[in-house]
Design an enzyme around this catalytic site. Structure first.
Site, PDB file in Angstrom:
ATOM      1  N   MET A   1       0.258  -1.384   0.079  1.00 42.57           N
ATOM      2  CA  MET A   1      -0.115  -0.073  -0.237  1.00 42.57           C
ATOM      3  C   MET A   1       1.000   1.637  -0.008  1.00 42.57           C
ATOM      4  O   MET A   1       0.197   2.190   0.183  1.00 42.57           O
ATOM      5  CB  MET A   1      -0.948  -0.464   1.375  1.00 42.57           C
ATOM      6  CG  MET A   1      -1.484  -1.642   1.009  1.00 42.57           C
ATOM      7  SD  MET A   1      -3.594  -1.234   2.138  1.00 42.57           S
ATOM      8  CE  MET A   1      -2.903  -0.434   3.573  1.00 42.57           C
TER       9      MET A   1
ATOM     10  N   HIS B   1       8.657  -3.116   3.931  1.00 41.96           N
ATOM     11  CA  HIS B   1       8.858  -3.872   1.876  1.00 41.96           C
ATOM     12  C   HIS B   1       9.647  -4.289   0.988  1.00 41.96           C
ATOM     13  O   HIS B   1       9.662  -4.787  -0.156  1.00 41.96           O
ATOM     14  CB  HIS B   1       8.189  -2.548   1.494  1.00 41.96           C
ATOM     15  CG  HIS B   1       7.431  -2.008   2.159  1.00 41.96           C
ATOM     16  ND1 HIS B   1       6.845  -1.204   3.156  1.00 41.96           N
ATOM     17  CD2 HIS B   1       5.719  -2.901   2.355  1.00 41.96           C
ATOM     18  CE1 HIS B   1       5.635  -0.641   3.460  1.00 41.96           C
ATOM     19  NE2 HIS B   1       4.845  -1.525   2.981  1.00 41.96           N
TER      20      HIS B   1
END
Ligand code: PAF
EC number: 6.3.2.1
Length: 282
Positions: A30, A37
């Protein structure tokens, strides 16, 4: 790295890769990317010729009163980080591209059982939103594998179950939690914490570590969890849950060895989650 906004452009770019016979790895996010990430991108990079990340703040997985509007949107920074991490393609659609008929009219994927309890109890409908968007991304990208963080332990279990039940020919890779030096699991939501809350936040991980050590040493489960909850309250958290489950998220029984401690707790308005796996003694 190319950024694609529309589905036809995405299909065209991936068609080229598929014709070359390249392995494709998907990293759904997101955005507001941190080192957690980037660990997903690194895991994808190791396993495939083409790495595609997605950035989409998925409204279907946010409940009323949750932080959909406040959720940090940092596309330019994210693009730079992805490019530096060796990502090949970024798909960053807008909401109308993903849900052209609106959220209410959207066909949904509902995964049973593993969505019950834990975050499923405190965030009704959340996992339906996650499985729907991830299933859609799987369909659009048709990757060989997809990488997800183990911080969202229940989410990973939900995705594995969806992939098994719907026979998606996709390998799901779970990537270990990345932590700050003081133990706090990296999360985009850590950015909501003020200075004092940030100083308190690692107590969540420390509590899980103390509990793990106690349980691995043979301590009784229920009183240990009570003690852990007390410790979190005392530190200033409002705990949402603190549970011990079998590693597959089933109940702990006399024969369970591989288990996981899972916690969600609020510091002010910010909801943090964390987990720790452990081996129960015989
Ligand atoms: O973990 C996340 O960031 C999201 O839940 C995901 C998997 C990208 C789906 O929107």
């Amino acid at each position: 790295m190319r950024t694609l906004r529309e589905i036809p452009a995405l299909r065209e770019a991936l068609g080229d890769a598929r014709r070359r016979g390249d392995r494709i790895a998907l990293v759904p996010t997101m955005g507001n990317l941190h080192d957690g990430h980037l660990a997903l991108v690194a895991a994808a990079r190791e396993r495939a010729e083409v790495v595609i990340a997605t950035i989409f703040v998925n409204p279907l997985q946010f409940g009323a009163g949750e932080d959909l509007d406040a959720y940090p949107r940092t596309l330019e920074d994210d693009q730079a980080r992805l490019e530096a991490a060796g990502c090949d393609l970024l798909f960053a659609p807008d909401t109308a591209t993903v849900y052209p008929r609106g959220l209410e009219a959207q066909t949904r994927i509902v995964v049973p059982e593993v969505t019950e309890g834990l975050c499923g109890a405190s965030r009704p409908g959340h996992f339906d939103g996650v499985s729907t968007v991830v299933g859609m991304l799987f369909n659009l990208v048709q990757p060989d594998l997809a990488c997800f963080g183990e911080k969202d332990y229940q989410q990973l279990a939900v995705i594995r179950r969806m992939v098994a039940d719907l026979h998606f020919p996709i390998e799901i890779v779970g990537v270990p939690i990345v932590r700050a030096e003081d133990g706090l699991a990296l999360s985009s939501r850590n950015g909501y914490l003020d200075g004092a809350q940030r100083a308190t936040a690692p107590e969540l991980h420390r509590t899980l570590c103390a509990l793990r050590d106690a349980l691995e040493g043979g301590a009784e489960i229920a009183p240990s969890l009570e003690e852990g909850l007390g410790r979190l309250h005392q530190a200033g958290f409002t705990p949402d849950y603190l549970e011990l489950r079998a590693a597959d998220l089933g109940p702990v029984t006399a024969t369970t060895r591989e288990a996981v401690l899972l916690a969600a707790a609020r510091l002010g308005p910010t909801r943090l989650i964390d987990n720790l796996t452990l081996t129960l003694p015989r």
